[in-house]
Structure formats: C-alpha cells, structure tokens
Design an enzyme around this catalytic site. Structure first.
Site, PDB file in Angstrom:
ATOM      1  N   GLU A   1      -8.168   5.820   2.557  1.00 16.52           N
ATOM      2  CA  GLU A   1      -9.139   5.789   2.294  1.00 16.52           C
ATOM      3  C   GLU A   1      -9.317   6.800   3.880  1.00 16.52           C
ATOM      4  OE1 GLU A   1      -8.242   3.035   1.329  1.00 16.52           O
ATOM      5  OE2 GLU A   1      -8.792   4.435  -0.281  1.00 16.52           O
TER       6      GLU A   1
ATOM      7  N   ARG B   1       8.809   1.229  14.704  1.00 22.02           N
ATOM      8  CA  ARG B   1       8.069   2.654  15.568  1.00 22.02           C
ATOM      9  C   ARG B   1       6.251   2.633  15.618  1.00 22.02           C
ATOM     10  NH1 ARG B   1      10.494   6.672  10.639  1.00 22.02           N
ATOM     11  NH2 ARG B   1      12.313   5.985  10.850  1.00 22.02           N
TER      12      ARG B   1
ATOM     13  N   THR C   1       5.714   0.350  -2.629  1.00 18.04           N
ATOM     14  CA  THR C   1       4.642   0.749  -3.520  1.00 18.04           C
ATOM     15  C   THR C   1       5.416   1.790  -3.894  1.00 18.04           C
ATOM     16  OG1 THR C   1       2.776   2.098  -4.122  1.00 18.04           O
ATOM     17  CG2 THR C   1       3.900   2.403  -1.426  1.00 18.04           C
TER      18      THR C   1
ATOM     19  N   ILE D   1       4.687   2.170   3.644  1.00 14.33           N
ATOM     20  CA  ILE D   1       6.042   1.938   3.086  1.00 14.33           C
ATOM     21  C   ILE D   1       6.802   2.070   1.919  1.00 14.33           C
ATOM     22  CG2 ILE D   1       7.511   0.054   3.512  1.00 14.33           C
ATOM     23  CD1 ILE D   1       5.821  -1.784   5.224  1.00 14.33           C
TER      24      ILE D   1
ATOM     25  N   PHE E   1      -3.015  12.230  12.705  1.00  8.39           N
ATOM     26  CA  PHE E   1      -1.980  11.911  12.023  1.00  8.39           C
ATOM     27  C   PHE E   1      -1.123  10.396  12.005  1.00  8.39           C
ATOM     28  CE2 PHE E   1       1.802  11.876   8.437  1.00  8.39           C
ATOM     29  CZ  PHE E   1       0.415  11.403   7.107  1.00  8.39           C
TER      30      PHE E   1
ATOM     31  N   HIS F   1       3.639   4.290  -5.621  1.00 12.81           N
ATOM     32  CA  HIS F   1       2.896   4.984  -5.977  1.00 12.81           C
ATOM     33  C   HIS F   1       3.376   5.414  -4.250  1.00 12.81           C
ATOM     34  CE1 HIS F   1      -0.058   2.023  -5.184  1.00 12.81           C
ATOM     35  NE2 HIS F   1      -0.969   2.413  -5.122  1.00 12.81           N
TER      36      HIS F   1
HETATM   37  N1  INI Z   1      -2.007   2.198   1.229  1.00 18.11           N
HETATM   38  C1  INI Z   1      -1.407   1.697   2.778  1.00 18.11           C
HETATM   39  O1  INI Z   1      -2.265   2.314   3.624  1.00 18.11           O
HETATM   40  N2  INI Z   1      -0.467   1.455   2.744  1.00 18.11           N
HETATM   41  C2  INI Z   1       0.864   0.982   1.318  1.00 18.11           C
HETATM   42  O2  INI Z   1       1.809   1.507   1.424  1.00 18.11           O
HETATM   43  C3  INI Z   1       0.084   1.249   0.331  1.00 18.11           C
HETATM   44  N3  INI Z   1       0.801   0.901  -0.429  1.00 18.11           N
HETATM   45  O3  INI Z   1       1.841  -0.093  -1.089  1.00 18.11           O
HETATM   46  O4  INI Z   1       0.359   1.465  -2.248  1.00 18.11           O
HETATM   47  C4  INI Z   1      -1.198   1.456   0.927  1.00 18.11           C
HETATM   48  N4  INI Z   1      -1.726   1.192  -1.137  1.00 18.11           N
HETATM   49  C5  INI Z   1      -3.557   1.320  -1.135  1.00 18.11           C
HETATM   50  C6  INI Z   1      -4.064   2.604  -0.823  1.00 18.11           C
HETATM   51  O5  INI Z   1      -3.812   2.859   0.390  1.00 18.11           O
HETATM   52  C7  INI Z   1      -5.723   2.432  -1.374  1.00 18.11           C
HETATM   53  O6  INI Z   1      -6.103   1.261  -0.306  1.00 18.11           O
HETATM   54  C8  INI Z   1      -6.040   1.988  -2.739  1.00 18.11           C
HETATM   55  O7  INI Z   1      -5.156   2.872  -3.708  1.00 18.11           O
HETATM   56  C9  INI Z   1      -7.756   1.979  -2.774  1.00 18.11           C
HETATM   57  O8  INI Z   1      -7.888   3.493  -3.016  1.00 18.11           O
END
Ligand code: INI
Length: 161
Positions: free
Chosen positions: A65, A134, A93, A89, A120, A95
């Site tokens: 987002e 970090r 995940t 991380i 970024f 994805h």
């Molecule tokens: N969002 C993160 O900021 N970090 C992550 O590691 C992560 N994982 O692991 O999936 C993650 N997923 C949520 C993603 O950013 C969205 O909020 C979600 O898919 C809804 O759009």
C-alpha cells in the site's frame, strides 16, 4: 572546470532540512521493525532541522500500500518529499517477490510521475535478524531515509533553480 551541485563525499554534505515539509508513510506489517524505522526517520529529520509540525505520518496495512499512499501525499502539493517505510521478510511470505517488487516499482513510478522525491525506506531481508540489524542495529535505514529525503530536496531545488 565542472560545476558540482553536490559533494561527492557524503560526509561533506551539509544537509539542512529547515522549512522542509515531509510526509512519512509507514507499513504496519512487521511493525516491530517499522516502528524502529519510523523512530530513526523522525530523529533523523529532527536532527537535520525539519520541524516536528512539518512532518506528517500515515500508517498503511503493508508495503504493497506504500506507493499509492506516497503518490496521494505527493499529489497534494503540500510536501517537499515523501518517505516510505516498510519491511518485507522473505522467510515469512510466499509472495515476497510480488510485495517487495511491486512496492519498489510503484515507488519509483510515483516519484517519476510526481517529480517529488519519494524515498524507498523499505527493508527487504531474508529474516528478522537482518531486519533488526538494519533498523537501528548496525545500520539505521530510517535515519538514512531522512538524510536521503533532505539531500534530494536540496539537490532537486538546485537543479530546478
Ligand atoms: N507486507 C509487508 O509490508 N511485509 C511483508 O513481509 C508482507 N508479507 O509477508 O506478506 C506484507 N504483506 C501484506 C501486503 O503488503 C499488503 O498489505 C496485503 O497484500 C494487502 O494488499
């Protein structure tokens, strides 16, 4: 003789954020880490002369987002820079590549489309230990992001002047 707009050595940069207005967008996912990033960014901005009242913080669900929210801030015309903070991380995940890749690509697109520096400040790590290191351990990506924002606002002003 070449005309240099900025020092080649980062240590020689005289960063001054006085009067700059900065929006910070912070991902709630992995908030153990993103809270540390935000603390570093806020301390960094303050130490560079950015007034607390000139810093606006918004939280979003996750790194995915960040680009849209950063662009929304940039589009208002009320900010000199936007800092996007997040933590993705890999081990946590399936994805990772989609979230981290789309976040990076979206932020780049937003800054090119708006002409505003969008930093970024997103950690993409293999594990939690690397993210801790970090975000105020060995390195501080939050504070670094504050420095990048102030540097880029100054440089872009010099180029556009
Ligand atoms: N969002 C993160 O900021 N970090 C992550 O590691 C992560 N994982 O692991 O999936 C993650 N997923 C949520 C993603 O950013 C969205 O909020 C979600 O898919 C809804 O759009």
């Amino acid at each position: 003789m070449a005309k240099n707009l900025r020092a080649a050595d980062a240590a020689q940069l005289d960063l001054d954020g006085t009067g700059m207005r900065v929006a910070v967008v912070c991902g709630r996912f992995n908030d153990l880490i993103t809270n540390r990033l935000l603390a570093g960014t806020e301390a960094g901005l303050q130490s560079l002369g950015v007034a607390d009242d000139d810093v606006t913080v918004a939280w979003v669900p996750g790194a995915f987002e960040l680009p849209m929210t950063a662009k929304a801030f940039a589009d208002t015309g009320r900010f000199d820079a936007v800092i996007a903070l997040g933590c993705v991380i890999r081990g946590e995940t399936a994805h990772f590549d989609y979230v981290a890749g789309e976040c990076a690509a979206g932020i780049m697109r937003a800054q090119l489309e708006t002409g505003l520096p969008i930093v970024f400040g997103v950690l993409t790590t293999e594990n939690l230990d690397q993210a801790l290191a970090r975000s105020g351990g060995d390195e501080d990506k939050g504070r670094e992001s504050a420095e990048v924002a102030v540097e880029m606002v100054g440089l872009l002003r010099a180029i556009r002047a």
